[in-house]
Write an enzyme that holds these catalytic residues in place. Structure first.
Site, PDB file in Angstrom:
ATOM      1  N   LYS A 232      12.801  79.034 -39.856  1.00  9.97           N
ATOM      2  CA  LYS A 232      12.749  78.019 -40.922  1.00  9.97           C
ATOM      3  C   LYS A 232      13.508  78.425 -42.197  1.00  9.97           C
ATOM      4  CE  LYS A 232       8.511  75.540 -39.871  1.00  9.97           C
ATOM      5  NZ  LYS A 232       7.261  75.082 -40.473  1.00  9.97           N
TER       6      LYS A 232
ATOM      7  N   ASP B  64       6.669  69.380 -43.903  1.00 11.62           N
ATOM      8  CA  ASP B  64       5.322  69.930 -43.652  1.00 11.62           C
ATOM      9  C   ASP B  64       4.319  69.469 -44.712  1.00 11.62           C
ATOM     10  OD1 ASP B  64       5.923  71.287 -41.317  1.00 11.62           O
ATOM     11  OD2 ASP B  64       6.422  73.162 -42.346  1.00 11.62           O
TER      12      ASP B  64
END
Ligand code: ATR
Length: 278
Positions: free
Chosen positions: A70, A107
């Site tokens: 990520k 997220d």
């Protein structure tokens, strides 16, 4: 660049075999009758840049990125959304028609939308939120809570210096609480969030007393295996509204699907079932 008619997307990680994302996107593709593909891609860190260059040539519109890529995915992007920059990690990559790479992080959005959908009338503005944990997941949760207007976030982490580092990044609405004192700061909290891995299958249990937490405070856990963690079970038994962590996974997936396949998908009970299917 070649014009590929059938859109393709996927999820890049290492390991990737247990990712739920292909189940979610596969369910949406079937439900909406979209001619497209969503595939798991096992990629090593040293290959990520090369893979990002190659995928658009193969017809990929974009990819989700999961552990451990990520942070690197954010570095490789040409354009980065504000929230991805603040979180310091990307989970949603879009290959633009002009050849550039756009990185976003959904997220925190998934976290907030899950609470809004799962706890009627919930707002982060109504009082202090207590957040357990200061890892990658906590960064997404903090950025979304602050953006949604949370007045105060009390952050507790086993390794205190990591919580202090988050406070430095996210500003004075975040206060650091000692991990062993967290039970003392629940008294007037309106939301309690576990972002640690404690309580996950195969991990130790989260053992904090929530006796002091008001009974109307919303309790949520980003762990979704098991769906009802010990924290959620304890909270439910004393009457607190609870929201399980699976919904965060479902909601974070929606913006990517819309960008790649052109339709905003719905979060339904059938989608939850698809996410849980083996
Ligand atoms: P993620 O990206 O999912 O947040 P992570 O960055 O590895 O994963 O963070 C895991 C979180 O769980 C951290 O807050 C970690 O605390 P430390 O920063 O002290 O490591 C927390 N955690 C993991 N195991 C723990 C344990 N046994 N007791 C307390 N906290 C724990």
């Amino acid at each position: 660049m070649t014009d590929h008619k059938v859109p393709i997307a996927g999820v890049i990680g290492n390991p990737i075999a247990h990712s739920r994302s292909p189940h979610l996107h596969g369910h949406w593709l079937r439900t909406y009758g979209i001619d497209g593909y969503y595939v798991p891609l096992h990629v090593q860190g040293q290959d990520l840049a090369e893979v990002f260059r190659a995928l658009p040539k193969l017809g990929f519109k974009g990819v989700n990125v999961t552990l451990p890529h990520k942070e690197r995915a954010l570095e490789l992007a040409d354009r980065v959304s504000d929230r991805a920059a603040l979180i310091g990690a990307a989970n949603t990559i879009t290959f633009q028609p002009d050849g550039t790479i756009h990185a976003d992080n959904t997220d925190g959005y998934g976290f907030i939308e899950n609470l809004r959908a799962g706890a009627e009338g919930w707002s982060p503005r109504t009082g202090p939120t207590v957040v357990l944990g200061a890892g990658g997941a906590a960064r997404g949760v903090l950025s979304a809570l602050l953006e949604a207007g949370a007045p105060e976030i009390r952050l507790a982490n086993r390794t205190r210096v990591k919580a202090e580092s988050l406070r430095n990044d996210f500003g004075p609405r975040v206060t650091v609480v000692d991990w062993h004192r967290v039970s003392d700061v629940l008294e007037d909290a309106t939301t309690l969030v576990n972002t640690t891995s404690l309580g996950m299958e195969g991990q130790p249990e989260l053992s904090i007393s929530i006796d002091a937490l008001p009974k109307d405070a919303v309790v949520t856990d980003i762990v979704y295996r098991p769906l009802i963690t010990k924290l959620l079970g304890t909270a439910m038994a004393r009457g607190n509204p609870i929201v399980d962590g699976l919904g965060m996974l479902l909601h974070q997936a929606a913006p990517g699907f819309e960008r790649w396949f052109g339709l905003r998908p719905e979060i339904t009970p059938e989608l939850r079932a698809a996410a849980l299917a083996e």
